[in-house]
Design a protein around this motif. Structure first.
Motif, PDB file in Angstrom:
ATOM      1  N   PHE A 111       0.834  -1.190  -0.171  1.00 37.05           N
ATOM      2  CA  PHE A 111      -0.218  -0.104   0.051  1.00 37.05           C
ATOM      3  C   PHE A 111       1.093   1.231   0.048  1.00 37.05           C
ATOM      4  O   PHE A 111       1.692   1.488   0.895  1.00 37.05           O
ATOM      5  CB  PHE A 111      -0.763   0.166   1.403  1.00 37.05           C
ATOM      6  CG  PHE A 111      -2.207  -1.080   1.194  1.00 37.05           C
ATOM      7  CD1 PHE A 111      -2.965  -0.767   0.371  1.00 37.05           C
ATOM      8  CD2 PHE A 111      -1.719  -2.332   1.956  1.00 37.05           C
ATOM      9  CE1 PHE A 111      -3.940  -1.783   0.448  1.00 37.05           C
ATOM     10  CE2 PHE A 111      -2.884  -3.022   1.985  1.00 37.05           C
ATOM     11  CZ  PHE A 111      -4.087  -2.758   1.126  1.00 37.05           C
ATOM     12  N   LEU A 160       1.008   4.602   0.862  1.00 38.79           N
ATOM     13  CA  LEU A 160      -0.148   5.127   1.443  1.00 38.79           C
ATOM     14  C   LEU A 160      -0.306   6.928   1.148  1.00 38.79           C
ATOM     15  O   LEU A 160      -1.365   7.296   1.166  1.00 38.79           O
ATOM     16  CB  LEU A 160       0.253   5.371   3.020  1.00 38.79           C
ATOM     17  CG  LEU A 160       0.233   4.130   3.691  1.00 38.79           C
ATOM     18  CD1 LEU A 160       0.348   3.845   4.889  1.00 38.79           C
ATOM     19  CD2 LEU A 160      -1.029   3.239   3.460  1.00 38.79           C
ATOM     20  N   LEU A 168      -7.086   7.423  -0.429  1.00 40.82           N
ATOM     21  CA  LEU A 168      -7.965   6.330   0.259  1.00 40.82           C
ATOM     22  C   LEU A 168      -8.226   6.576   1.799  1.00 40.82           C
ATOM     23  O   LEU A 168      -7.131   7.071   2.548  1.00 40.82           O
ATOM     24  CB  LEU A 168      -7.469   4.919   0.032  1.00 40.82           C
ATOM     25  CG  LEU A 168      -7.278   4.344  -1.297  1.00 40.82           C
ATOM     26  CD1 LEU A 168      -6.512   2.969  -1.299  1.00 40.82           C
ATOM     27  CD2 LEU A 168      -8.774   4.209  -1.614  1.00 40.82           C
ATOM     28  N   GLU A 219     -12.088   2.954   3.515  1.00 37.01           N
ATOM     29  CA  GLU A 219     -11.830   2.246   2.392  1.00 37.01           C
ATOM     30  C   GLU A 219     -10.696   0.985   2.614  1.00 37.01           C
ATOM     31  O   GLU A 219     -10.862  -0.009   1.776  1.00 37.01           O
ATOM     32  CB  GLU A 219     -11.433   3.362   1.222  1.00 37.01           C
ATOM     33  CG  GLU A 219     -12.493   3.981   0.638  1.00 37.01           C
ATOM     34  CD  GLU A 219     -12.018   5.101  -0.359  1.00 37.01           C
ATOM     35  OE1 GLU A 219     -12.654   5.471  -1.571  1.00 37.01           O
ATOM     36  OE2 GLU A 219     -11.085   5.698   0.291  1.00 37.01           O
ATOM     37  N   TYR A 220      -9.730   1.436   3.260  1.00 35.99           N
ATOM     38  CA  TYR A 220      -8.714   0.429   3.515  1.00 35.99           C
ATOM     39  C   TYR A 220      -9.298  -0.690   4.280  1.00 35.99           C
ATOM     40  O   TYR A 220      -8.896  -2.129   3.993  1.00 35.99           O
ATOM     41  CB  TYR A 220      -7.500   0.991   4.381  1.00 35.99           C
ATOM     42  CG  TYR A 220      -6.628   1.848   3.588  1.00 35.99           C
ATOM     43  CD1 TYR A 220      -5.793   1.116   2.550  1.00 35.99           C
ATOM     44  CD2 TYR A 220      -6.388   3.087   3.951  1.00 35.99           C
ATOM     45  CE1 TYR A 220      -5.026   1.694   1.961  1.00 35.99           C
ATOM     46  CE2 TYR A 220      -5.483   3.877   3.128  1.00 35.99           C
ATOM     47  CZ  TYR A 220      -4.479   3.386   2.231  1.00 35.99           C
ATOM     48  OH  TYR A 220      -3.849   4.021   1.432  1.00 35.99           O
ATOM     49  N   TRP A 264      -8.990  -4.700   2.524  1.00 36.28           N
ATOM     50  CA  TRP A 264      -8.408  -5.636   3.219  1.00 36.28           C
ATOM     51  C   TRP A 264      -9.451  -6.747   3.396  1.00 36.28           C
ATOM     52  O   TRP A 264      -8.764  -7.903   3.313  1.00 36.28           O
ATOM     53  CB  TRP A 264      -7.860  -5.258   4.919  1.00 36.28           C
ATOM     54  CG  TRP A 264      -7.438  -6.463   5.544  1.00 36.28           C
ATOM     55  CD1 TRP A 264      -7.979  -6.942   6.628  1.00 36.28           C
ATOM     56  CD2 TRP A 264      -6.202  -6.820   5.150  1.00 36.28           C
ATOM     57  NE1 TRP A 264      -7.140  -8.119   7.010  1.00 36.28           N
ATOM     58  CE2 TRP A 264      -6.162  -8.053   5.980  1.00 36.28           C
ATOM     59  CE3 TRP A 264      -5.127  -6.669   4.087  1.00 36.28           C
ATOM     60  CZ2 TRP A 264      -5.020  -8.936   6.327  1.00 36.28           C
ATOM     61  CZ3 TRP A 264      -4.051  -7.591   4.270  1.00 36.28           C
ATOM     62  CH2 TRP A 264      -4.138  -8.773   5.080  1.00 36.28           C
ATOM     63  N   ILE A 324      -5.025   2.909   9.937  1.00 38.59           N
ATOM     64  CA  ILE A 324      -5.051   2.067   8.862  1.00 38.59           C
ATOM     65  C   ILE A 324      -4.617   1.018   9.030  1.00 38.59           C
ATOM     66  O   ILE A 324      -5.153  -0.289   8.794  1.00 38.59           O
ATOM     67  CB  ILE A 324      -4.141   2.611   7.654  1.00 38.59           C
ATOM     68  CG1 ILE A 324      -4.684   3.952   7.149  1.00 38.59           C
ATOM     69  CG2 ILE A 324      -3.927   1.653   6.575  1.00 38.59           C
ATOM     70  CD1 ILE A 324      -3.656   4.724   6.427  1.00 38.59           C
ATOM     71  N   MET A 343      -6.278  -3.737   9.453  1.00 36.41           N
ATOM     72  CA  MET A 343      -6.131  -4.885   8.646  1.00 36.41           C
ATOM     73  C   MET A 343      -5.481  -6.234   9.608  1.00 36.41           C
ATOM     74  O   MET A 343      -4.760  -6.662   9.016  1.00 36.41           O
ATOM     75  CB  MET A 343      -4.644  -4.311   7.636  1.00 36.41           C
ATOM     76  CG  MET A 343      -4.997  -3.205   6.865  1.00 36.41           C
ATOM     77  SD  MET A 343      -3.737  -2.933   5.703  1.00 36.41           S
ATOM     78  CE  MET A 343      -4.305  -1.799   4.580  1.00 36.41           C
ATOM     79  N   SER A 366      -2.153   5.113  -3.445  1.00 34.01           N
ATOM     80  CA  SER A 366      -2.929   5.932  -2.455  1.00 34.01           C
ATOM     81  C   SER A 366      -4.183   6.657  -3.167  1.00 34.01           C
ATOM     82  O   SER A 366      -5.144   7.050  -2.173  1.00 34.01           O
ATOM     83  CB  SER A 366      -2.060   7.379  -1.894  1.00 34.01           C
ATOM     84  OG  SER A 366      -1.502   7.803  -3.192  1.00 34.01           O
TER      85      SER A 366
END
Length: 355
Positions: A45, A47, A71, A75-76, A80, A107, A111, A272
């Protein structure tokens, strides 16, 4: 095969810290080796595009979009969930400089860091004992610190930041105190074989790992063809890595247990802004996660002929056929560029979806 096994065994310390991952990893190997299926294992990613250093080789100089937004954490989280279903168990956070994202810990949290291998790529300039402790606590177990010379002045000039070398040394020692796996990330380029060996010796002396990245015709080096490895140099690098199993790179840790570029099959990068590419320096996009499911985009990538042929060489650093065909035509453009809009070799999404 035996050399790939050595690489795997050397890097099992990272897996030991995430023992809950073992079934997922074994499943990835089984599907790849026995069922001959593509398995997505790693997502990088990027970022953000901003950075607080000015590296000579910066590959992020042309990815900033003034008319778009990065993002979000929400959205992350959605990305994920999709990635995890596809088998992903490894995450790399990069940029620009990822520590410039104020919401980086939010973020990471979405995950599932307790069951994910997390690596952060940083120039070290924002790192101190407190920040590294927070990274470790959040779930980041591995940190890659950019370094390109053991000579302080040479390195700082290349990285465009006075004090960079000293900051890397400080970060290495502090990250080791925190119990993190520490690697230096260094660029391997034309006429750089002795420098390559020098960096490996540095890593051994400091009891840390080392990650090789090949010089690429991207970003500030879009027109710097003289930095690319010659075929004979690439062969030399591979022989040298075979003799030093502790050296890591994208092409040494494949689930296939073969040396091959993993871009677009085992690994992909998400910008990103949500554009999906084979890796962070391969500026050909196959879709945007804001508009399509990740699985659909990934299946499309798996059908792309140059990903499907499983190049023995790093596509963007050593596969000169690919560089000429897909990378050099983008040198004057804002990137990434969708494959169906490629200026010289476009392929429609419809065609890739059908293959």
């Amino acid at each position: 095969m035996s050399q790939k096994l050595k690489h795997f065994l050397y890097h099992t310390n990272v897996i030991k810290r995430r023992y809950k991952l073992i079934p997922k990893i074994l499943s990835g190997y089984a599907k790849t080796l026995l069922l001959r299926r593509n398995v997505l294992r790693t997502i990088e990613f990027a970022l953000l595009a901003e950075c607080n250093s000015k590296c000579v080789s910066c590959y992020a100089t042309k990815i900033k979009k003034e008319d778009d937004t990065y993002l979000t954490v929400k959205e992350y989280r959605n990305i994920w969930k999709q990635a995890s279903r596809l088998g992903v168990f490894s995450v790399i956070l990069s940029g620009g400089e990822p520590t410039l994202r104020k919401d980086i810990f939010d973020i990471i949290a979405v995950m599932e860091p307790e069951t994910t291998i997390f690596a952060l790529v940083s120039n070290s300039l924002n790192l101190d004992a407190s920040y590294l402790a927070d990274l470790k606590k959040s779930g980041v177990g591995t940190i890659h610190l950019s370094l390109d010379s053991t000579d302080e002045a040479t390195n700082d000039k290349f990285r465009g930041a006075i004090g960079h070398f000293k900051k890397v040394i400080e970060s290495i020692e502090e990250a080791k105190k925190q119990g993190m796996t520490v690697c230096i990330s260094t660029i391997i380029m034309h006429n750089g074989m002795e420098k390559m060996k020098e960096m490996v010796r540095f890593a051994k002396d400091h009891q840390i790992g080392i990650v090789f990245s090949l010089a690429c015709a991207s970003g500030k080096w879009s027109d710097a063809e003289d930095t690319l490895l010659l075929p004979e140099e690439w062969e030399y690098v591979q022989r040298y890595m075979n003799e030093n199993a502790h050296i890591r790179s994208d092409w040494t840790i494949n689930l296939s247990m073969k040396q091959e570029c993993p871009g677009g099959r085992e690994k992909l990068s998400i910008s990103s802004y949500g554009e999906v590419t084979g890796c962070g320096m391969n500026y050909v996009s196959f879709g945007n996660v804001r508009g399509e499911p990740l699985e659909k985009i990934w299946r499309r990538m798996c059908n792309f002929p140059d990903f499907k042929r499983r190049s023995r060489d790093c596509l963007i650093g050593a596969d000169h056929e690919y560089i000429e065909k897909y990378i050099k035509p983008l040198s004057d453009l804002n990137v990434p560029v969708r494959i169906d809009k490629h200026p010289t070799n476009p392929i429609s999404f419809e065609e890739l979806n059908k293959r």
